[in-house]
Write a protein that holds these residues in place. Structure first.
Motif, mmCIF file in Angstrom:
data_model
loop_
_atom_site.group_PDB
_atom_site.id
_atom_site.type_symbol
_atom_site.label_atom_id
_atom_site.label_comp_id
_atom_site.label_asym_id
_atom_site.label_seq_id
_atom_site.Cartn_x
_atom_site.Cartn_y
_atom_site.Cartn_z
ATOM 1 N N PHE A 123 0.807 -1.228 0.000
ATOM 2 C CA PHE A 123 0.000 0.000 0.000
ATOM 3 C C PHE A 123 0.840 1.278 0.000
ATOM 4 O O PHE A 123 0.384 2.328 -0.431
ATOM 5 C CB PHE A 123 -0.915 0.033 1.226
ATOM 6 C CG PHE A 123 -2.122 -0.865 1.114
ATOM 7 C CD1 PHE A 123 -2.542 -1.378 -0.107
ATOM 8 C CD2 PHE A 123 -2.849 -1.213 2.253
ATOM 9 C CE1 PHE A 123 -3.650 -2.201 -0.197
ATOM 10 C CE2 PHE A 123 -3.962 -2.034 2.162
ATOM 11 C CZ PHE A 123 -4.360 -2.530 0.935
ATOM 12 N N PHE A 124 2.073 1.180 0.532
ATOM 13 C CA PHE A 124 2.867 2.393 0.737
ATOM 14 C C PHE A 124 4.274 2.213 0.161
ATOM 15 O O PHE A 124 4.839 1.117 0.180
ATOM 16 C CB PHE A 124 2.967 2.722 2.242
ATOM 17 C CG PHE A 124 1.645 2.652 2.949
ATOM 18 C CD1 PHE A 124 0.729 3.679 2.834
ATOM 19 C CD2 PHE A 124 1.311 1.541 3.723
ATOM 20 C CE1 PHE A 124 -0.495 3.611 3.495
ATOM 21 C CE2 PHE A 124 0.097 1.462 4.378
ATOM 22 C CZ PHE A 124 -0.821 2.500 4.255
ATOM 23 N N GLU A 125 4.818 3.330 -0.306
ATOM 24 C CA GLU A 125 6.186 3.302 -0.822
ATOM 25 C C GLU A 125 6.744 4.719 -0.798
ATOM 26 O O GLU A 125 6.171 5.638 -1.402
ATOM 27 C CB GLU A 125 6.217 2.767 -2.258
ATOM 28 C CG GLU A 125 7.632 2.660 -2.820
ATOM 29 C CD GLU A 125 7.645 2.110 -4.235
ATOM 30 O OE1 GLU A 125 8.741 1.995 -4.811
ATOM 31 O OE2 GLU A 125 6.557 1.808 -4.770
ATOM 32 N N GLY A 126 7.887 4.869 -0.071
ATOM 33 C CA GLY A 126 8.554 6.167 -0.001
ATOM 34 C C GLY A 126 7.678 7.264 0.552
ATOM 35 O O GLY A 126 7.749 8.411 0.091
ATOM 36 N N GLY A 127 6.822 6.920 1.525
ATOM 37 C CA GLY A 127 5.967 7.927 2.140
ATOM 38 C C GLY A 127 4.717 8.271 1.343
ATOM 39 O O GLY A 127 3.967 9.168 1.727
ATOM 40 N N THR A 128 4.484 7.597 0.229
ATOM 41 C CA THR A 128 3.273 7.840 -0.578
ATOM 42 C C THR A 128 2.472 6.545 -0.724
ATOM 43 O O THR A 128 2.992 5.442 -0.483
ATOM 44 C CB THR A 128 3.627 8.369 -1.972
ATOM 45 O OG1 THR A 128 4.447 7.388 -2.639
ATOM 46 C CG2 THR A 128 4.404 9.677 -1.882
ATOM 47 N N ILE A 129 1.220 6.708 -1.140
ATOM 48 C CA ILE A 129 0.337 5.546 -1.326
ATOM 49 C C ILE A 129 0.533 4.998 -2.732
ATOM 50 O O ILE A 129 0.541 5.744 -3.714
ATOM 51 C CB ILE A 129 -1.128 5.933 -1.094
ATOM 52 C CG1 ILE A 129 -1.322 6.416 0.350
ATOM 53 C CG2 ILE A 129 -2.072 4.773 -1.398
ATOM 54 C CD1 ILE A 129 -2.715 6.948 0.643
ATOM 55 N N LEU A 177 -4.698 12.129 9.633
ATOM 56 C CA LEU A 177 -3.986 11.131 8.856
ATOM 57 C C LEU A 177 -4.881 10.580 7.750
ATOM 58 O O LEU A 177 -6.099 10.523 7.893
ATOM 59 C CB LEU A 177 -3.522 9.976 9.757
ATOM 60 C CG LEU A 177 -2.578 10.332 10.914
ATOM 61 C CD1 LEU A 177 -2.288 9.091 11.747
ATOM 62 C CD2 LEU A 177 -1.285 10.939 10.395
ATOM 63 N N ASN A 178 -4.240 10.171 6.661
ATOM 64 C CA ASN A 178 -4.962 9.483 5.595
ATOM 65 C C ASN A 178 -5.576 8.208 6.145
ATOM 66 O O ASN A 178 -4.971 7.509 6.956
ATOM 67 C CB ASN A 178 -3.995 9.170 4.446
ATOM 68 C CG ASN A 178 -4.687 8.478 3.302
ATOM 69 O OD1 ASN A 178 -4.912 7.270 3.337
ATOM 70 N ND2 ASN A 178 -5.017 9.255 2.285
ATOM 71 N N TRP A 179 -6.821 7.924 5.678
ATOM 72 C CA TRP A 179 -7.548 6.740 6.199
ATOM 73 C C TRP A 179 -6.747 5.462 6.022
ATOM 74 O O TRP A 179 -6.689 4.622 6.923
ATOM 75 C CB TRP A 179 -8.889 6.625 5.474
ATOM 76 C CG TRP A 179 -9.693 5.410 5.871
ATOM 77 C CD1 TRP A 179 -10.517 5.285 6.943
ATOM 78 C CD2 TRP A 179 -9.704 4.135 5.214
ATOM 79 N NE1 TRP A 179 -11.059 4.031 7.004
ATOM 80 C CE2 TRP A 179 -10.575 3.293 5.944
ATOM 81 C CE3 TRP A 179 -9.062 3.639 4.090
ATOM 82 C CZ2 TRP A 179 -10.816 1.981 5.565
ATOM 83 C CZ3 TRP A 179 -9.314 2.331 3.712
ATOM 84 C CH2 TRP A 179 -10.175 1.504 4.441
ATOM 85 N N LEU A 180 -6.080 5.297 4.903
ATOM 86 C CA LEU A 180 -5.324 4.071 4.647
ATOM 87 C C LEU A 180 -4.119 3.979 5.580
ATOM 88 O O LEU A 180 -3.838 2.908 6.139
ATOM 89 C CB LEU A 180 -4.889 4.024 3.186
ATOM 90 C CG LEU A 180 -4.342 2.689 2.675
ATOM 91 C CD1 LEU A 180 -5.428 1.620 2.745
ATOM 92 C CD2 LEU A 180 -3.839 2.812 1.238
ATOM 93 N N ASN A 181 -3.391 5.091 5.774
ATOM 94 C CA ASN A 181 -2.256 5.092 6.688
ATOM 95 C C ASN A 181 -2.701 4.783 8.115
ATOM 96 O O ASN A 181 -2.065 3.987 8.833
ATOM 97 C CB ASN A 181 -1.556 6.454 6.662
ATOM 98 C CG ASN A 181 -0.914 6.734 5.325
ATOM 99 O OD1 ASN A 181 -1.524 7.322 4.471
ATOM 100 N ND2 ASN A 181 0.338 6.319 5.144
#
Length: 510
Positions: A123-129, A177-181
């Motif tokens: 779901f995440f990579e380098g601080g982005t979704i 915070l973003n819902w996914l995070n």
């Protein structure tokens, strides 16, 4: 721990204390992981039961829609559309769960599912979704929007919004915070797995709520008192003055969505185009005067059989009450020598229960009679009717008897003074007629006389001039009036002779 210089013994105690805390933390973490695993198992089991229950509800609704499409058809269309979206999201989450546990050898060893590596990279990579993460959120958003569109402004709309809300979340520190995070970054594998199973449980619960809500709405509408009409039902539909009313007022359900599979009335299958929503159209001829019965059955489809509801009723046919009975007292006349048509009836009494008598009166059919009067100047018609309760009522009416009025002589269909060439006058036929008389009668001429100016009157038999009359006619001059008089005539088909026939005049034109 306390600072400052510490003895070797104290350092050893402190180290043992740290090891002890680490062991306690490790022990509690394993227990928490196991708890998530057990919760996940219970959710999976609950989802299986919910799937079976929803499937039965779908089948029940499909059967109701097949039986009563107008009542349950819309609810079935909505739930079928929701089912497609629910299956898509459920299968998508199931596939994601399979990917998450693909490298786990023992799927029931929850204590080893303590890493967050899979979703942290998926779901995440380098601080982005990642694109996969955005796809996951998009699938949830799509289901929420579709469910709300299908359900509309129903009672469960707010519940659906809450279940599948993906808006940003504020944590305990007040950070947004973003819902996914917030829900999936850095969490142990078993915790994320349980959350995904919970999403599947929410999908099943939404299906169940939708089925329940839509069906409840239809059922509430079906039993609503607004669907009932107060109906006045009399034992018969016509009464006489002084009779006792007999009937009842009942509540009848008028459901525009309820359509019968089949209707039989008086032994006849009723046409399909007459079987409407909530009603059956009765039309056709009412029949003759008298009591009429309506018997038959409604047939409604219920499960695999037809339920029969009997029909029993009736009505009475009486002469039109909106037709005024107007009679001119001086015109109650019948003519001697003719068959005078007369209609005799009693309101509310069938013709076979009415009898009439008078000299020269005979019944033709039903309430149609013929009166052929004889001598005298009056005739009285006596009428007796038998009411449905067996009582008899009588009535009488007098008519004047008159002779047929004087006829007029005619040539070429004209009467009075008729201009004509002398050559044509010798060939014309003499006739008689009754202009403006109520009866269309044909009169037969048997004899007449002709008078040419300056000549004696000459009698003729039949309808044409004889040789003597033609010879006298040759002496007529232009402008002379030749009179045809003393015409003898009788009614065709009868031996009745017209008492008087007025003359006709031929004006010689050349």
């Amino acid at each position: 721990m306390a600072g400052g210089k510490q003895s070797p013994r104290q350092k050893m105690i402190n180290l043992m204390y740290l090891v002890f805390l680490a062991m306690m933390a490790m022990s509690m973490g394993k227990e928490v992981l196991a708890a998530f695993g057990l919760m996940n198992e219970k959710l999976i089991d609950a989802n299986q039961r919910a799937t079976e229950q929803n499937q039965k509800a779908y089948q029940s609704l499909a059967l109701k829609a097949a039986e009563q499409a107008k009542q349950y058809g819309e609810a079935k269309e909505k739930t079928d559309a929701l089912k497609v979206k629910a299956n898509e999201l459920y299968a998508y989450v199931d596939d994601l769960k399979s990917k998450m546990t693909a490298d786990v050898e023992d799927k029931n060893d929850y204590q080893v599912m303590d890493k967050s590596d899979f979703l942290d990279s998926y779901f995440f990579e380098g601080g982005t979704i990642t694109a996969k993460g955005k796809e996951f959120v998009s699938k949830i958003d799509e289901f929420r929007k579709s469910a709300l569109e299908i359900l509309g402004e129903s009672d469960i709309a707010s519940v659906v919004k809450s279940r599948f809300d993906t808006d940003p979340v504020t944590n305990r520190e007040g950070l947004q915070l973003n819902w996914l995070n917030y829900n999936y970054e850095g969490f142990p594998l078993i915790a994320s797995l349980t959350k995904l199973t919970q999403i599947q449980a929410d999908v099943k619960a939404t299906e169940s709520d939708a089925l329940s809500t839509l069906l409840r709405g239809e059922l509430e509408s079906a039993v609503s008192m607004t669907n009932y009409d107060a109906m006045v039902v009399f034992d018969k539909n016509a009464y006489y003055p002084g009779e006792q009313l007999s009937g009842k007022i009942v509540l009848g359900k008028n459901d525009p969505n309820l359509t019968a599979e089949k209707v039989v009335i008086n032994g006849k299958d009723w046409p399909e185009d007459k079987i409407k929503a909530g009603q059956v159209i009765l039309d056709g001829a009412a029949g003759g005067v008298g009591d009429r019965s309506i018997e038959g059955s409604f047939f409604f489809k219920e499960n695999d059989s037809l339920v029969e509801i009997p029909i029993k009723g009736g009505y009475s046919v009486i002469p039109r009450p909106n037709e005024a009975v107007i009679s001119a007292d001086k015109m109650n006349v019948v003519y001697r020598g003719l068959s005078n048509p007369i209609t005799i009836s009693m309101p509310g009494v069938p013709s076979n229960k009415v009898s009439a008598s008078a000299k020269g009166l005979r019944r033709v059919k039903g309430d149609s009679y013929m009166m052929t009067p004889g001598g005298g100047n009056e005739v009285t018609i006596n009428v007796t009717g038998t009411l449905p309760d067996g009582k008899k009522v009588t009535s009488r009416k007098k008519f004047r008897v008159k002779d047929i009025p004087p006829a007029v002589g005619m040539v070429r269909g004209q009467y009075g003074t008729v201009p004509m060439p002398k050559s044509s006058a010798g060939k014309t036929r003499i006739a008689a007629g009754l202009p403006d008389f109520l009866f269309d009668l044909k009169l037969n001429v048997s004899s007449f006389k002709i008078k040419v100016p300056g000549q004696v009157a000459i009698p003729c038999s039949g309808t044409t001039l004889n040789a003597r009359a033609k010879k006298a006619l040759q002496k007529a001059r232009r402008g002379d009036d030749v009179t045809i008089f003393d015409i003898k005539a009788s009614v065709s088909g009868s031996n009745y002779k017209i008492k008087k026939v007025l003359p006709v005049v031929i004006n010689i034109t050349n």
